[in-house]
Design a protein around this motif. Structure first.
Motif, PDB file in Angstrom:
ATOM      1  N   GLU A 130     -19.418   2.449  16.260  1.00 25.08           N
ATOM      2  CA  GLU A 130     -20.792   2.912  16.399  1.00 25.08           C
ATOM      3  C   GLU A 130     -20.971   4.317  15.831  1.00 25.08           C
ATOM      4  O   GLU A 130     -22.031   4.638  15.286  1.00 25.08           O
ATOM      5  N   PHE A 161     -26.776   5.805   9.490  1.00 26.76           N
ATOM      6  CA  PHE A 161     -28.218   5.714   9.710  1.00 26.76           C
ATOM      7  C   PHE A 161     -28.873   7.102   9.755  1.00 26.76           C
ATOM      8  O   PHE A 161     -29.998   7.295   9.299  1.00 26.76           O
ATOM      9  N   THR A 180     -34.240  -4.921  11.260  1.00 25.61           N
ATOM     10  CA  THR A 180     -34.103  -3.472  11.076  1.00 25.61           C
ATOM     11  C   THR A 180     -35.380  -2.710  11.412  1.00 25.61           C
ATOM     12  O   THR A 180     -35.478  -1.504  11.179  1.00 25.61           O
ATOM     13  N   ILE A 224     -28.117   0.112  15.737  1.00 31.97           N
ATOM     14  CA  ILE A 224     -26.747   0.642  15.575  1.00 31.97           C
ATOM     15  C   ILE A 224     -25.766  -0.139  16.434  1.00 31.97           C
ATOM     16  O   ILE A 224     -24.670  -0.511  15.993  1.00 31.97           O
ATOM     17  N   SER A 225     -26.145  -0.399  17.679  1.00 35.27           N
ATOM     18  CA  SER A 225     -25.247  -1.143  18.576  1.00 35.27           C
ATOM     19  C   SER A 225     -24.983  -2.549  18.059  1.00 35.27           C
ATOM     20  O   SER A 225     -23.846  -3.024  18.066  1.00 35.27           O
ATOM     21  N   VAL A 279     -21.512   4.002  12.083  1.00 37.37           N
ATOM     22  CA  VAL A 279     -22.812   3.396  11.791  1.00 37.37           C
ATOM     23  C   VAL A 279     -23.937   4.389  12.089  1.00 37.37           C
ATOM     24  O   VAL A 279     -24.904   4.523  11.318  1.00 37.37           O
ATOM     25  N   ALA A 280     -23.802   5.110  13.214  1.00 36.76           N
ATOM     26  CA  ALA A 280     -24.827   6.085  13.565  1.00 36.76           C
ATOM     27  C   ALA A 280     -24.913   7.198  12.522  1.00 36.76           C
ATOM     28  O   ALA A 280     -26.011   7.640  12.153  1.00 36.76           O
ATOM     29  N   SER A 317     -22.775  -2.489  14.849  1.00 35.39           N
ATOM     30  CA  SER A 317     -21.367  -2.203  15.178  1.00 35.39           C
ATOM     31  C   SER A 317     -20.680  -3.418  15.777  1.00 35.39           C
ATOM     32  O   SER A 317     -19.538  -3.726  15.445  1.00 35.39           O
ATOM     33  N   GLU A 370     -33.823   2.158  16.711  1.00 28.07           N
ATOM     34  CA  GLU A 370     -32.627   2.475  15.925  1.00 28.07           C
ATOM     35  C   GLU A 370     -31.350   2.354  16.748  1.00 28.07           C
ATOM     36  O   GLU A 370     -30.323   1.873  16.248  1.00 28.07           O
ATOM     37  N   ASN A 371     -31.362   2.786  18.010  1.00 24.30           N
ATOM     38  CA  ASN A 371     -30.159   2.690  18.854  1.00 24.30           C
ATOM     39  C   ASN A 371     -29.736   1.234  19.034  1.00 24.30           C
ATOM     40  O   ASN A 371     -28.549   0.911  19.036  1.00 24.30           O
TER      41      ASN A 371
END
Length: 400
Positions: free
Chosen positions: A361, A368, A342, A350-351, A364-365, A354, A346-347
């Motif tokens: 996604e 976050f 983690t 997230i991917s 999840v986005a 998911s 961040e992208n």
């Protein structure tokens, strides 16, 4: 002191010798006759079927004799045999729907099924419209000396004097059956039907209402062995399956302990071993036995801790701190369950989240985004906390 020790030793030896004598008496004492209903091929008692089972080799020479210890549906396992006899002998037979279906399919395929039972319950009885009645004696005296005679309908099988039994042993007969497809094979001296044959598909059912007639006692009594062999002679000479599942005291397998007790030498060895263990415990208990401390069962205080912490946060109205901790535990969940780092972009997180969790996604986005904003805020409302909590719970409920 010395006198007390000597007295205790004499008492111990007296108890030991008494136990030994009791065991010897139990081992060598003649066993009483067991008159209970068994119908099992393993039992040589009067109402067992050991002798009848051993005689099947003479009835069906050079044919395979197989024992079924499981329900019909498990024994057949959707594999219907051909040219096979099935023999079921028991006081009462109640089949489960799946077992009745397998038995009917087996008969329909051209096999022959012999069932001797005082009662048949369930789908089989309903299929053939079977009803049974007991031929009761006056004043319900089942143990009277009155007798009942059995006769075959086929003249070639008849005996001039019939085959006679004590009525309390063989008192059932068929009071109702499907006459359209049934042939009467036998009756008693009052004309009550007790042996029938039912055509079903390409095979036959042979139903007898007096299973006690097919036991060791009657195989050795008078000319009744002839009645057993003639009754079973309707079955063709082919492979035969003997049922041991529908028995009053069947364990569906031969137990090792039963085998030990049935063998005289092994039974003596077992009792000797048991006696030795008792003596070891008796003499050794004073030297090795120690008081066992009482260990209290650990108490689970997790719920009390959670209640205390929840009460504290509720009084302080620190919604922001609760939300930050929820997001911290959420990140730990991702690291421990999906092995996600983690600390990277961040992208990318997230991917990867998911893909591994199965949550979209977009969701999840959004989660976050709300979690990262918490670091820049000084406080949030209760509604904001509830909304953030719903986002996290949505993830937990839908992740894989």
């Amino acid at each position: 002191m010395r006198f007390s020790s000597r007295k205790e030793k004499i008492l111990t030896w007296a108890v030991a010798i008494g136990l030994l004598l009791l065991i010897i008496a139990a081992v060598f004492a003649p066993r009483p006759i067991d008159w209970s209903y068994s119908f099992s091929k393993n039992d040589k008692i009067p109402f067992g079927n050991n002798l009848v089972f051993e005689s099947l080799g003479d009835l069906f020479p050079e044919k395979e004799i197989v024992t079924s210890w499981t329900p019909p549906h498990a024994f057949l396992d959707n594999k219907i045999p051909l040219n096979t006899n099935f023999i079921y002998i028991n006081g009462r037979i109640k089949t489960e729907p799946e077992d009745a279906e397998e038995i009917l399919k087996t008969a329909s395929a051209g096999n022959h099924i012999f069932i001797a039972a005082e009662r048949i319950f369930g789908a089989l009885a309903d299929t053939f419209k079977l009803e049974y009645k007991p031929d009761l004696l006056p004043n319900m005296d089942f143990f009277a000396s009155d007798s009942v005679g059995f006769y075959f309908s086929n003249k070639k099988l008849r005996s001039g004097f019939g085959y006679w039994y004590s009525r309390w042993m063989t008192r059932f007969y068929f009071s109702r059956y499907d006459t359209a497809r049934t042939t009467v094979l036998g009756h008693d001296n009052k004309g009550n039907t007790n042996y029938i044959r039912i055509k079903f598909g390409d095979g036959y059912f042979y139903l007898h209402s007096n299973p006690v007639a097919f036991t060791n006692y009657h195989l050795l009594s008078r000319n009744n062995s002839e009645y057993i062999f003639k009754s079973l002679s309707y079955l063709p000479a082919q492979s035969t399956v003997w049922d041991e599942f529908y028995k009053p005291r069947s364990m569906h397998q031969e137990g090792l302990f039963d085998y030990i007790l049935d063998n005289r030498s092994l039974r003596l060895a077992w009792y000797t071993l048991l006696f030795g263990i008792i003596m070891l415990m008796f003499f050794g208990s004073k030297r090795v036995q120690r008081p066992i401390p009482v260990i209290k069962r650990p108490q689970n205080t997790s719920l009390s801790f959670i209640e205390t912490m929840a009460r504290l946060y509720y009084r302080r109205h620190d919604h922001l701190d609760i939300a930050r901790k929820r997001f911290t535990y959420f990140l730990e969940f991702l690291r421990s369950r999906y092995f996600i780092n983690t600390a990277v972009d961040e992208n990318r997180i997230i991917s990867e989240v998911s893909r591994k969790s199965g949550v979209s996604e977009r969701s999840v986005a959004a989660l976050f985004s709300m979690g990262n904003r918490l670091h820049n805020l000084k406080q949030i409302s209760q509604e904001d906390l509830e909304q953030f909590n719903r986002q996290i719970e949505f993830f937990y409920n839908n992740c894989r």
